[in-house]
Write an enzyme that holds these catalytic residues in place. Structure first.
Site: not given
Length: 389
Positions: A281, A258, A369, A360, A338, A335
């Site tokens: 995050k 990120r 994603y 994840h 990603r 973003h």
């Protein structure tokens, strides 16, 4: 029954029959009000701090009463029954208030704003995203829901707040706002004992927006690097901010990191071909394997004792948009790198290794994603078929 006055507190009632109950008085008062004013209106406003609102929902009539900081609601088969209940409820709230049943220091006086203020002071500062959460909490406080008493807050209030937010921001943003609001009310219920139940329970969240499927072409990559004054095939150092933006852009496509993770990366975090992220995050650390290409990009950065890219996440986002527009690339966010990285890496490594690399913890979230076209899958099938033959 003789009506001396139709004041909001319904105190001026004298009865022909002394055995009549207060409820009977109130029902008679509602009937008399109907005789005087006709059928009950959608909103009955009484003197003082008292409002009864009646709305038809499907085949039912829903009535809400707000009086002396207390809100109550109920549904009926007929509008007349709803109006009668409103009068009875207003009188009951008044009587209980006069008996002191609503604690003047407790939830009868505390509002949603008081709850948000305490959470903002005690809980928000302990989180990594304190700046973002503070802004969202301030937005909550500007909404009418902030003035609702905790003694009367209910699911319809939360639903109305949700609908107002949907007029201003995307469904995904409202879903995140609702998650925060649930957390605030949960704290008020379980730890502060300001409430006995969470009014967010049962309130439907907005449907998730379709995941972005924006892929980044090699032509777009070349155009953005050119706009930033950076040659991906060269050897010179990225000494200017635009050049470091280009390196961050390429590094993100290579690693699926990120923007905030890239901007916070230091030389101490890189050991050999692994970048260690102590805090991410989702609140967990992770190790990111670095490809030879990713290491080459890091080598293009000037040496520094601080963050390797020497740029903040906010500046990276602003500058990326500036040079993206200069390159005449449309519909691309930083973003999206990603998404692109995960789709590329899925061709090279196992899905569980990919999830560990990207952080994840739920494979289903990884699927948001992972975007490979049917043509790419067909090419892979042909390649494997040739290998077996």
């Amino acid at each position: 029954m003789h009506i001396l006055s139709l004041s909001a507190d319904y105190c001026h009632i004298s009865c022909r029959n002394a055995s009549e109950t207060i409820a009977e008085h109130c029902i008679n008062l509602a009937e008399t009000r109907t005789d005087i004013y006709g059928k009950p209106s959608d909103t009955i406003t009484a003197a003082g701090d008292s409002v009864a609102s009646i709305r038809q929902r499907g085949k039912k009539w829903h009535v809400e009463v707000y009086r002396l900081g207390v809100r109550k609601g109920k549904s009926f088969d007929t509008k007349r029954a709803a109006a009668q209940w409103a009068v009875v409820t207003e009188a009951d709230i008044t009587a209980r208030h006069e008996r002191g049943e609503y604690d003047t220091t407790g939830p009868g006086v505390r509002t949603v704003r008081d709850m948000l203020d305490r959470y903002l002071e005690e809980v928000t500062p302990t989180k990594r995203g304190v700046r973002n959460e503070t802004a969202r909490m301030r937005a909550f406080m500007r909404d009418p829901i902030a003035g609702v008493s905790l003694a009367s807050i209910a699911a319809p209030d939360i639903a109305a707040w949700r609908d107002r937010r949907l007029e201003a921001v995307s469904p995904a943003s409202v879903a995140r706002d609702m998650n925060l609001m649930v957390s605030v009310f949960t704290r008020a219920v379980k730890e502060w004992h300001w409430l006995t139940a969470n009014p967010c329970s049962g309130v439907q969240r907005p449907k998730d927006s379709p995941p972005r499927e924006r892929r980044i072409s090699e032509g777009e990559i070349a155009a953005i690097c050119h706009a930033c004054g950076f040659d991906p095939a060269g050897t010179h150092k990225a000494v200017t901010k635009p050049q470091r933006v280009a390196v961050a852009f390429l590094f993100a496509i290579e690693t699926a990191m990120r923007a905030g993770e890239i901007c916070g990366l230091t030389s101490r975090d890189v050991s050999g071909s692994v970048a260690r992220l102590d805090m991410t995050k989702n609140g967990y650390g992770r190790d990111v394997p670095l490809s030879p290409r990713a290491l080459q990009l890091l080598a293009r950065l000037p040496e520094t004792d601080g963050p390797l890219f020497d740029i903040t996440a906010a500046s990276l986002d602003a500058l990326f948009r500036k040079y993206r527009d200069k390159a005449m690339v449309t519909g691309l966010h930083f973003h999206d790198t990603r998404h692109e990285a995960i789709s590329r890496l899925a061709l090279k490594i196992d899905v569980l290794d990919l999830a560990r690399m990207t952080g994840h913890r739920d494979i289903r979230m990884l699927m948001r994603y992972f975007h490979r076209s049917a043509a790419e899958v067909a090419d892979q099938l042909r390649s494997k078929s040739h290998e077996r033959s």
